[in-house]
Design an enzyme around this catalytic site. Structure first.
Site, PDB file in Angstrom:
ATOM      1  CE  LYS A   1       9.993  -3.280  -0.245  1.00 17.71           C
ATOM      2  NZ  LYS A   1       9.302  -4.502  -0.705  1.00 17.71           N
TER       3      LYS A   1
ATOM      4  CD  GLU B   1      13.169  -6.478  -0.813  1.00 18.05           C
ATOM      5  OE1 GLU B   1      12.346  -5.603  -1.116  1.00 18.05           O
ATOM      6  OE2 GLU B   1      12.992  -7.685  -1.055  1.00 18.05           O
TER       7      GLU B   1
ATOM      8  CE  LYS C   1      11.586  -9.065  -6.545  1.00 18.93           C
ATOM      9  NZ  LYS C   1      10.485  -9.764  -5.853  1.00 18.93           N
TER      10      LYS C   1
ATOM     11  CG  ASP D   1       9.733  -3.556  -3.890  1.00 19.77           C
ATOM     12  OD1 ASP D   1       8.563  -3.647  -3.470  1.00 19.77           O
ATOM     13  OD2 ASP D   1      10.648  -4.291  -3.472  1.00 19.77           O
TER      14      ASP D   1
ATOM     15  CG  ASP E   1      13.260  -6.624  -4.512  1.00 17.20           C
ATOM     16  OD1 ASP E   1      14.412  -7.080  -4.293  1.00 17.20           O
ATOM     17  OD2 ASP E   1      12.217  -7.173  -4.115  1.00 17.20           O
TER      18      ASP E   1
ATOM     19  NE  ARG F   1       9.601  -9.872   4.910  1.00 12.36           N
ATOM     20  CZ  ARG F   1       8.831 -10.889   4.550  1.00 12.36           C
ATOM     21  NH1 ARG F   1       8.704 -11.932   5.348  1.00 12.36           N
ATOM     22  NH2 ARG F   1       8.193 -10.867   3.400  1.00 12.36           N
TER      23      ARG F   1
END
Length: 498
Positions: free
Chosen positions: A264, A348, A276, A287, A269, A350
């Site tokens: 990933k 996001e 967030k 991330d 993010d 996944r």
């Protein structure tokens, strides 16, 4: 400023100033090299005064008296010295490195009385030194000390004295490759997001071509043709275009099916529309720890000429909340044809991985796929920062990965999968939804990914608690740890090289 070492191995050393590091066990009468460095027996006196018992990783630091062949002596404790593991030697090397700052020349006497030192142990000790010396100071422009030298630091010359010289030199070549791979991963995680976007990350992956890795970069146009609606949905809120990097190392037999690692790579993010909280959001530059680990791993495997066919794939996006960003309630179609209802745009990773997994499986038909991702905060609630979560559809794969984690001390803990959890991500409006709610969050994320691997052997490593901000120690002084590089190199070396 980070230290640089020029490490060599020798059966003996001619001492003329500098720092000497001696290793000693709790029961040892004297430290390794004491006869050469301590003619006046000052170590024993200093140990009595300081109550130094040579416990594991403890140190005794002495300014050598006039007439001694060195300027300073450090005694490093090895505990009882029995059954020292590879990680014990790694940590000992890190502890030694932490005592070197300011020295220009260092001699390390490794063969403590009563301790068996192999070439591999000597190389692990050297690797620990390298890993401890890492420092990410690329963007520091001011010096703490006005008289600090200008320009890059001069390498500290380190001579490791051991009887296992030949074996140590051979093993050290592999250790150096591992250090470089870990540093690549750490650097990528530590870079700020304004510098490292998807395009820039893809360019870093492209540099592996110098080592013989075949690298392809798919742009937004190619991914749209492939139908990667899940990955592209995450990227559509950012002005920075997504990329998919495919890295191939062909070190095995031509007919051998490859093994595959997928990472990933969300370079930043924000959470998207489901934004967030502001506190701590700066950490979301990390991330992409999974993609960083895969990139570092591919560097290691290519540098040491691993005898395996390996595919590394990283999905690179930025998750931002602009007027074009996907919304909660949207439905996207993945490359597999399965539809996904977006419940939370902050789930996001996944979405990026599911298209990358399907692409990898469909194109390369690998023996297995292992994906790494800083995927859920829930895994940190369950395991903290000392284990990564392991989910898999195969017990053998679970055993191999767990064993590699114990060897490298990049430890994994297996968590369950099951139909009961799978039902939690069923959707009223699409084939599935991208989050199952608050409970079992790391498990439902894994169940989501499992829907995109078919019958292929697969493991998912949730490294949210270990790739960044994990506790520092003798081996890792960095915010970005490089977690996964050593683990997966050990896994490939032990199980999948012909």
């Amino acid at each position: 400023m980070s230290m640089k070492f020029e490490i060599g191995f020798s059966k003996s050393a001619r001492l003329s100033g500098g720092l000497a590091i001696l290793l000693k066990t709790v029961d040892g009468k004297e430290a390794a090299g004491a006869a050469d460095t301590d003619p006046e027996a000052i170590i024993a006196k200093a140990a009595r005064i300081a109550k130094f018992k040579a416990k594991s990783l403890s140190t005794l630091d002495i300014v050598a008296p006039q007439g001694a062949p060195v300027d300073r002596i450090v005694v490093l404790g090895l505990g009882d010295g029995a059954g020292l593991s590879a990680h014990d030697w790694l940590k000992a090397g890190g502890a030694a490195a932490s005592k070197i700052r300011g020295a220009e020349k260092v001699t390390i006497f490794l063969d403590a009385p009563g301790v068996e030192v192999s070439g591999k142990a000597a190389a692990d000790f050297a690797l620990g030194m390298e890993m401890n010396a890492y420092c990410f100071d690329t963007y520091k422009t001011t010096k703490k000390d006005d008289d600090e030298q200008k320009g890059p630091p001069k390498p500290v010359k380190v001579t490791i004295v051991t009887g296992a010289v030949i074996a140590a030199k051979k093993a050290a070549a592999n250790s150096q490759a591992i250090a470089e791979g870990v540093f690549i991963a750490r650097n990528l995680v530590n870079e700020p997001a304004n510098v490292l976007g998807p395009v820039e990350f893809a360019a870093r992956a492209k540099e592996l071509e110098k080592l013989g890795v075949e690298v392809e970069i798919l742009t937004e146009r190619e991914m749209k043709k492939l139908g990667m609606g899940a990955l592209l949905g995450v990227a559509q809120g950012s002005v920075r275009p997504p990329r998919l990097a495919i890295m191939q190392w062909k070190g095995g037999k031509p007919k051998d099916r490859p093994v595959a690692f997928i990472g990933k790579g969300v370079v930043f993010d924000s959470g998207g529309i489901s934004i967030k909280p502001g506190a701590g959001m700066e950490d979301m530059k990390g991330d992409m720890g999974g993609a960083a680990a895969v990139t570092g791993l591919m560097h290691v495997l290519a540098t040491r000429k691993a005898r395996a066919n390996v595919v590394g794939i990283i999905g690179l996006v930025e998750n931002m909340p602009d007027g074009n960003a996907q919304r909660p309630g949207d439905i996207v179609t993945s490359m597999s044809g399965q539809t996904i209802e977006i419940i939370n745009t902050d789930a996001e990773g996944r979405l990026v991985l599911c298209d990358a997994l399907w692409y990898c499986n469909d194109r390369f038909k690998p023996q297995f796929m292992i994906n790494l991702a800083t995927l859920t905060g829930a895994v940190m609630v369950a395991l903290g920062s000392h284990h990564a979560g392991l989910f898999t559809n195969d017990d053998t794969l679970a055993g191999q990965l767990t064993a590699a984690g114990l060897t490298t001390q990049e430890r994994l803990w297996r968590l369950p999968l099951g139909k009961e959890y799978d039902k939690m991500i069923d959707s009223k409006f699409a084939d599935m939804k991208n989050t199952g709610g608050r409970y079992a969050g790391s498990i439902t994320a894994a169940q989501f990914l499992k829907r995109f691997v078919k019958d292929t052997l697969w493991a998912h490593l949730d490294i949210a608690g270990t790739a960044m901000g994990s506790p520092t120690d003798e081996v890792n002084p960095s915010w970005g740890s490089g977690f996964g590089v050593r683990l997966l190199d050990e896994f490939v070396r032990t199980n999948y090289e012909g």
